[in-house]
Design an enzyme around this catalytic site. Structure first.
Site, PDB file in Angstrom:
ATOM      1  N   HIS A 162       2.452  -1.421   1.834  1.00  0.00           N
ATOM      2  CA  HIS A 162       2.715  -2.870   1.886  1.00  0.00           C
ATOM      3  C   HIS A 162       4.169  -3.082   1.473  1.00  0.00           C
ATOM      4  O   HIS A 162       4.722  -2.282   0.712  1.00  0.00           O
ATOM      5  CB  HIS A 162       1.766  -3.521   0.876  1.00  0.00           C
ATOM      6  N   LYS A 216      -7.485 -10.746  -5.453  1.00  0.00           N
ATOM      7  CA  LYS A 216      -8.288 -10.089  -4.421  1.00  0.00           C
ATOM      8  C   LYS A 216      -9.614  -9.588  -4.993  1.00  0.00           C
ATOM      9  O   LYS A 216     -10.454  -9.070  -4.272  1.00  0.00           O
ATOM     10  CB  LYS A 216      -7.509  -8.906  -3.829  1.00  0.00           C
ATOM     11  N   ASP A 229      -0.626   1.903  -5.784  1.00  0.00           N
ATOM     12  CA  ASP A 229      -0.846   0.480  -5.509  1.00  0.00           C
ATOM     13  C   ASP A 229      -2.348   0.288  -5.276  1.00  0.00           C
ATOM     14  O   ASP A 229      -2.869   0.634  -4.211  1.00  0.00           O
ATOM     15  CB  ASP A 229      -0.028   0.079  -4.275  1.00  0.00           C
ATOM     16  N   GLN A 231      -5.894  -3.016  -2.960  1.00  0.00           N
ATOM     17  CA  GLN A 231      -7.041  -3.086  -2.043  1.00  0.00           C
ATOM     18  C   GLN A 231      -8.170  -2.148  -2.454  1.00  0.00           C
ATOM     19  O   GLN A 231      -9.175  -2.055  -1.754  1.00  0.00           O
ATOM     20  CB  GLN A 231      -6.591  -2.735  -0.611  1.00  0.00           C
ATOM     21  N   CYS A 270       2.431  -7.780   6.173  1.00  0.00           N
ATOM     22  CA  CYS A 270       3.406  -7.259   5.191  1.00  0.00           C
ATOM     23  C   CYS A 270       3.526  -5.750   5.295  1.00  0.00           C
ATOM     24  O   CYS A 270       3.597  -5.051   4.264  1.00  0.00           O
ATOM     25  CB  CYS A 270       3.042  -7.673   3.765  1.00  0.00           C
TER      26      CYS A 270
END
Ligand code: PMP
Length: 425
Positions: free
Chosen positions: A142, A245, A219, A222, A383
């Site tokens: 991202h 999220k 990261d 998600q 993104c």
């Protein structure tokens, strides 16, 4: 404060046990007030959870209750409300730390992944990297895990190397290992891709990186909302996540870091709360993690995030994952019958994120017409410009699911897709 949520799932699971079939998912869905609304006169089908997740009533009520009954700033006041606010904020840190299997004093609370990665970039990388050093990224990152590193590379003279993908959208692990050369000082990698759904083997990757003395940044934006995440077991140096999220409020998130890094890193942002003593001769910074939390934090947001953690823990992340995998299998099966539809990202074990294009239809046109059917999906570049450039496409549609979606919604979505495709002719 910290009352049990009035609406929420019953604790149902032991860690690792898949009893998702015994959960009443319709009842769980009913915890999400927004999912009852209509859009353009049609029942909403919200397939944009990779963008932001919907919030259960327990989270909305926790934020509401904080502002109605407890609102005060953290740490600065000795009065009752001040200590309630501080206690709630610190309790959010402890809950989140337990949820992720890390120590609370290694968890920096912040506005989200973007801030968390920038913190590592400016406080860890900027003072250390120099010309000749390299930062290793992957094609599927991202922008939040690309642009901060480009800014640091520009300022330090370090270079950026990129690990490419297999045709299914998995990381090319041979290439990754080959690129872990001595000049690489830092590797930044998504746990789960927001476009492909690919779940990267971060544990193995971090182990290999560590053997070579490469610092790792994962990261987790998600991953944390959709599968059990044990940061300690992953063995990374830094792990970034975002609250909105994972059923929590916007403007919440965290950076986990090994304590030795936090202690060695200079503060990123200066101000109140992050100091012990200030004089014009010099300032003594606060202990970690407070050294990195200048200014008034999003207190109500973290109260909401604590409620979100309670909610997800009661549901059981193994159950969340199993439910989403069942929905994904259904969606992929339906889409496989759809002529001229191309799915981007088919790596085994992927998360319930499906990027696709339909032959002859522009992604934005499809998403706009689907919206008129009540279906919310995202279209565009997500993104992730370098990833779409690699696929040679300008945009894709992306349907991203969460445990509160249903099999009926999958069917309605596919029917709506057939309908709008006909309209586009
Ligand atoms: N990384 C990934 C993989 C993401 O999906 C997102 C959000 N789309 C981010 C980083 C950025 O998160 P935030 O905007 O909450 O900082």
């Amino acid at each position: 404060m910290n009352e049990s949520p009035s609406i929420g799932p019953t604790p149902v699971t032991q860690p690792g046990a898949d009893v998702s079939h015994s959960i009443d998912w319709d009842r769980i869905r009913a915890d999400f007030p927004l999912l009852r609304r209509q859009v353009h006169g049609k029942p909403l089908i919200y397939f944009d959870s990779a963008n932001t997740g919907q919030k259960p009533a327990a989270v909305i009520e926790a934020v509401d209750d904080f502002y109605r009954r407890h609102n005060a700033n953290v740490s600065r006041a000795v009065h009752q409300l001040g200590s309630e606010a501080t206690e709630s904020y610190e309790s959010a840190r402890k809950k989140l730390a337990r949820f992720l299997n890390v120590r609370a004093d290694e968890l920096v609370l912040c506005s989200g992944t973007t801030f968390a990665i920038n913190l590592v970039a400016y406080s860890w990388a900027l003072p250390r990297l120099k010309p000749g050093d390299a930062i290793l990224l992957t094609r599927m990152e991202h922008h939040a895990n690309i642009v901060p590193w480009q800014l640091i590379a520009e300022r330090t003279g370090a270079s950026i190397k990129v690990v490419e993908l297999t045709p299914e959208g998995a990381l090319d692990l041979d290439m990754l290992h080959a690129l872990m050369t001595p000049e690489v000082k830092l590797l930044a990698v998504a746990h789960v891709s927001n476009v492909l759904g690919t779940a990267n083997p971060v544990r193995e990757i971090c182990r290999e990186a560590r053997r070579r003395g490469i610092v790792t940044v994962v990261d987790g934006s998600q991953a944390v909302p959709h599968r059990p995440v044990d940061i300690k077991a992953i063995g990374c140096d830094f792990y970034a996540l975002t609250g909105h999220k994972m059923c929590g409020p916007t403007g919440t998130g965290a950076l986990w870091a090994r304590k030795e890094h936090l202690v060695a890193m200079p503060p990123f942002i200066g101000g109140g709360e992050m100091i012990k003593e200030v004089s014009f001769d010099g300032t003594v910074y606060n202990d970690v993690p407070y050294k990195f939390e200048a200014g008034t934090p999003n207190i109500a947001g973290f109260v909401g995030l604590a409620a979100a953690v309670d909610y997800l823990e009661a549901l059981g992340m193994a159950n969340v994952e199993a439910r989403e995998q069942a929905l994904l299998a259904h969606l992929m099966e339906e889409l496989s019958k759809f002529d001229g539809l191309r799915v981007f990202g088919t790596a085994p074990g992927k998360a319930a994120v499906v990027s696709f294009l339909v032959e002859g239809a522009h992604a934005h046109d499809l998403a706009t017409l689907l919206d008129l059917e009540g279906v919310a999906i995202r279209s565009g570049q997500h993104c992730a410009h370098p990833l779409l450039q690699w696929f040679g496409v300008a945009a894709t549609c992306r349907a991203s699911l969460a445990f509160y979606n249903t099999h009926e919604e999958v069917e309605h979505f596919v029917a709506a897709l057939h309908k709008v495709r006909k309209l586009l002719g």
